[in-house]
Scaffold this motif. Sequence first.
Motif, PDB file in Angstrom:
ATOM      1  N   LEU A  67      39.854  36.936  41.183  1.00  0.00           N
ATOM      2  CA  LEU A  67      41.235  36.782  40.707  1.00  0.00           C
ATOM      3  C   LEU A  67      41.700  38.020  39.951  1.00  0.00           C
ATOM      4  O   LEU A  67      42.908  38.234  39.797  1.00  0.00           O
ATOM      5  CB  LEU A  67      41.352  35.529  39.838  1.00  0.00           C
ATOM      6  CG  LEU A  67      41.092  34.204  40.581  1.00  0.00           C
ATOM      7  CD1 LEU A  67      41.187  33.013  39.620  1.00  0.00           C
ATOM      8  CD2 LEU A  67      42.071  34.012  41.735  1.00  0.00           C
ATOM      9  N   LYS A  68      40.750  38.838  39.508  1.00  0.00           N
ATOM     10  CA  LYS A  68      41.170  40.092  38.851  1.00  0.00           C
ATOM     11  C   LYS A  68      41.708  41.063  39.896  1.00  0.00           C
ATOM     12  O   LYS A  68      42.684  41.776  39.650  1.00  0.00           O
ATOM     13  CB  LYS A  68      40.010  40.687  38.052  1.00  0.00           C
ATOM     14  CG  LYS A  68      39.716  39.844  36.801  1.00  0.00           C
ATOM     15  CD  LYS A  68      38.439  40.242  36.089  1.00  0.00           C
ATOM     16  CE  LYS A  68      38.132  39.189  35.017  1.00  0.00           C
ATOM     17  NZ  LYS A  68      36.711  39.117  34.658  1.00  0.00           N
ATOM     18  N   ALA A  69      41.082  41.057  41.083  1.00  0.00           N
ATOM     19  CA  ALA A  69      41.529  41.947  42.163  1.00  0.00           C
ATOM     20  C   ALA A  69      42.924  41.560  42.653  1.00  0.00           C
ATOM     21  O   ALA A  69      43.674  42.397  43.163  1.00  0.00           O
ATOM     22  CB  ALA A  69      40.541  41.906  43.320  1.00  0.00           C
ATOM     23  N   VAL A  70      43.298  40.297  42.467  1.00  0.00           N
ATOM     24  CA  VAL A  70      44.615  39.812  42.917  1.00  0.00           C
ATOM     25  C   VAL A  70      45.738  40.549  42.191  1.00  0.00           C
ATOM     26  O   VAL A  70      46.809  40.803  42.749  1.00  0.00           O
ATOM     27  CB  VAL A  70      44.711  38.276  42.676  1.00  0.00           C
ATOM     28  CG1 VAL A  70      46.133  37.770  42.788  1.00  0.00           C
ATOM     29  CG2 VAL A  70      43.794  37.533  43.643  1.00  0.00           C
ATOM     30  N   GLN A  71      45.455  40.970  40.945  1.00  0.00           N
ATOM     31  CA  GLN A  71      46.485  41.659  40.147  1.00  0.00           C
ATOM     32  C   GLN A  71      46.902  42.992  40.754  1.00  0.00           C
ATOM     33  O   GLN A  71      47.983  43.490  40.474  1.00  0.00           O
ATOM     34  CB  GLN A  71      45.946  41.918  38.733  1.00  0.00           C
ATOM     35  CG  GLN A  71      45.743  40.656  37.921  1.00  0.00           C
ATOM     36  CD  GLN A  71      45.014  40.960  36.613  1.00  0.00           C
ATOM     37  OE1 GLN A  71      44.123  41.799  36.570  1.00  0.00           O
ATOM     38  NE2 GLN A  71      45.420  40.280  35.557  1.00  0.00           N
ATOM     39  N   ASP A  72      46.001  43.590  41.551  1.00  0.00           N
ATOM     40  CA  ASP A  72      46.295  44.921  42.110  1.00  0.00           C
ATOM     41  C   ASP A  72      47.144  44.843  43.378  1.00  0.00           C
ATOM     42  O   ASP A  72      47.473  45.862  43.981  1.00  0.00           O
ATOM     43  CB  ASP A  72      44.978  45.639  42.480  1.00  0.00           C
ATOM     44  CG  ASP A  72      44.050  45.757  41.284  1.00  0.00           C
ATOM     45  OD1 ASP A  72      44.578  45.814  40.155  1.00  0.00           O
ATOM     46  OD2 ASP A  72      42.816  45.767  41.485  1.00  0.00           O
ATOM     47  N   ARG A  73      47.486  43.620  43.800  1.00  0.00           N
ATOM     48  CA  ARG A  73      48.219  43.495  45.060  1.00  0.00           C
ATOM     49  C   ARG A  73      49.696  43.854  44.882  1.00  0.00           C
ATOM     50  O   ARG A  73      50.310  43.469  43.886  1.00  0.00           O
ATOM     51  CB  ARG A  73      48.133  42.054  45.574  1.00  0.00           C
ATOM     52  CG  ARG A  73      46.723  41.656  45.948  1.00  0.00           C
ATOM     53  CD  ARG A  73      46.662  40.193  46.265  1.00  0.00           C
ATOM     54  NE  ARG A  73      45.320  39.817  46.714  1.00  0.00           N
ATOM     55  CZ  ARG A  73      44.943  38.571  46.946  1.00  0.00           C
ATOM     56  NH1 ARG A  73      45.797  37.578  46.778  1.00  0.00           N
ATOM     57  NH2 ARG A  73      43.719  38.316  47.345  1.00  0.00           N
ATOM     58  N   GLY A  74      50.220  44.527  45.880  1.00  0.00           N
ATOM     59  CA  GLY A  74      51.646  44.876  45.829  1.00  0.00           C
ATOM     60  C   GLY A  74      52.513  43.718  46.317  1.00  0.00           C
ATOM     61  O   GLY A  74      51.994  42.679  46.746  1.00  0.00           O
ATOM     62  N   GLU A  75      53.822  43.910  46.254  1.00  0.00           N
ATOM     63  CA  GLU A  75      54.767  42.844  46.655  1.00  0.00           C
ATOM     64  C   GLU A  75      54.635  42.466  48.124  1.00  0.00           C
ATOM     65  O   GLU A  75      54.872  41.324  48.513  1.00  0.00           O
ATOM     66  CB  GLU A  75      56.206  43.331  46.427  1.00  0.00           C
ATOM     67  CG  GLU A  75      56.722  42.965  45.061  1.00  0.00           C
ATOM     68  CD  GLU A  75      58.183  43.321  44.893  1.00  0.00           C
ATOM     69  OE1 GLU A  75      58.871  43.538  45.915  1.00  0.00           O
ATOM     70  OE2 GLU A  75      58.619  43.369  43.732  1.00  0.00           O
ATOM     71  N   ASP A  76      54.263  43.443  48.950  1.00  0.00           N
ATOM     72  CA  ASP A  76      54.191  43.199  50.397  1.00  0.00           C
ATOM     73  C   ASP A  76      52.861  42.597  50.831  1.00  0.00           C
ATOM     74  O   ASP A  76      52.630  42.394  52.026  1.00  0.00           O
ATOM     75  CB  ASP A  76      54.398  44.509  51.175  1.00  0.00           C
ATOM     76  CG  ASP A  76      55.806  45.021  50.995  1.00  0.00           C
ATOM     77  OD1 ASP A  76      56.687  44.192  50.655  1.00  0.00           O
ATOM     78  OD2 ASP A  76      56.017  46.236  51.164  1.00  0.00           O
ATOM     79  N   PHE A  77      51.992  42.346  49.873  1.00  0.00           N
ATOM     80  CA  PHE A  77      50.662  41.856  50.232  1.00  0.00           C
ATOM     81  C   PHE A  77      50.756  40.516  50.970  1.00  0.00           C
ATOM     82  O   PHE A  77      51.479  39.605  50.547  1.00  0.00           O
ATOM     83  CB  PHE A  77      49.812  41.670  48.955  1.00  0.00           C
ATOM     84  CG  PHE A  77      48.405  41.275  49.245  1.00  0.00           C
ATOM     85  CD1 PHE A  77      47.436  42.234  49.493  1.00  0.00           C
ATOM     86  CD2 PHE A  77      48.036  39.937  49.297  1.00  0.00           C
ATOM     87  CE1 PHE A  77      46.131  41.876  49.774  1.00  0.00           C
ATOM     88  CE2 PHE A  77      46.726  39.562  49.575  1.00  0.00           C
ATOM     89  CZ  PHE A  77      45.775  40.536  49.820  1.00  0.00           C
TER      90      PHE A  77
END
Length: 261
Positions: A67-77
Amino acid sequence: MSYETILYDAADGIAKITLNRPETLNAFNNKMTEETIDAFKQAGRDKAVRCIVITGSGRAFSSGQDLKAVQDRGEDFSIGDHLRSGYNRLILQMVQLEKPIVGAINGVAAGAGCGVALACDLRIASHKACFMQAFSRVGLIPDSGTTWLLTRLIGYSRAYQMAVTADRIPADKALEWGLVNVVAPEEQLMEIVMAWAGPLSTGPTLAYGLTKRAMIKAMNMTLEEALAYEAQLQEIAGRSHDRMEGVQAFLEKREPQFKGE
Ligand code: T3D
């Protein structure tokens, strides 16, 4: 074999995959998903490997998506693409791998971690383990094959209960519900897992693999179709070395020496 996020060790016919990000309770980031897929590929290709054990390091089996990696996702993910390129491949690979996979469920198996546990053919759980469909806690539906695997294992009503409550199902209840095969004292978990894996790694691997294929397919077949498919696969098993050896060993009143072929 050297990986960053998992450990892989193959010896005496058994490959052991250890999810190894204990600081995150073995959460899956992209690297761990790719490496786990690669490890199963190696285990599948290696003829010397006839049984696979998967476990987690530290106190968890896996906490699912990092769930920490989820924070790095951009809007288009796209989560859909993320599933298609990662968990979907891993779960299908496990279910289609024609060698027995034993899950040594050493602790919590949550979200996609629960999916990986359910994609094993046998689950041996520590008495400290639990299963958790964590998805709804982060506003998602169950994925990683759990809508399919869990409903078939424990039925719709309990599967739906697990999905909407996201409660932790402890090992003893998991055993009662048919989610695990055995519950072991924590300190004896790997010893008991190896006592299962050992005979599996010297058994008739071809027949074990065809059994898996037949049973998975039968879940979506009529009885007539399943009977026809059994006959088709039995034709293959019936011509194998291990079939001849099994019959011969019986007649000679000795233990069979299976080659897995
Ligand atoms: O978006 C998509 O990619 C779609 C795909 C979805 C697939 C999924 O798997 S969705 C579900 C994701 N998983 C979760 O929601 C579970 C999150 N974790 C938990 O709820 C709890 O950690 C557990 C119930 C699993 C265990 O609880 P507990 O109290 O034993 O441990 P803890 O204190 O919560 O966690 C210990 C550490 O692990 C902690 O780190 P810290 O604070 O000591 O530095 C915690 O942050 C970390 N951790 C636990 N789970 C995750 C995690 N770090 C990253 N990702 C995690 N999933």
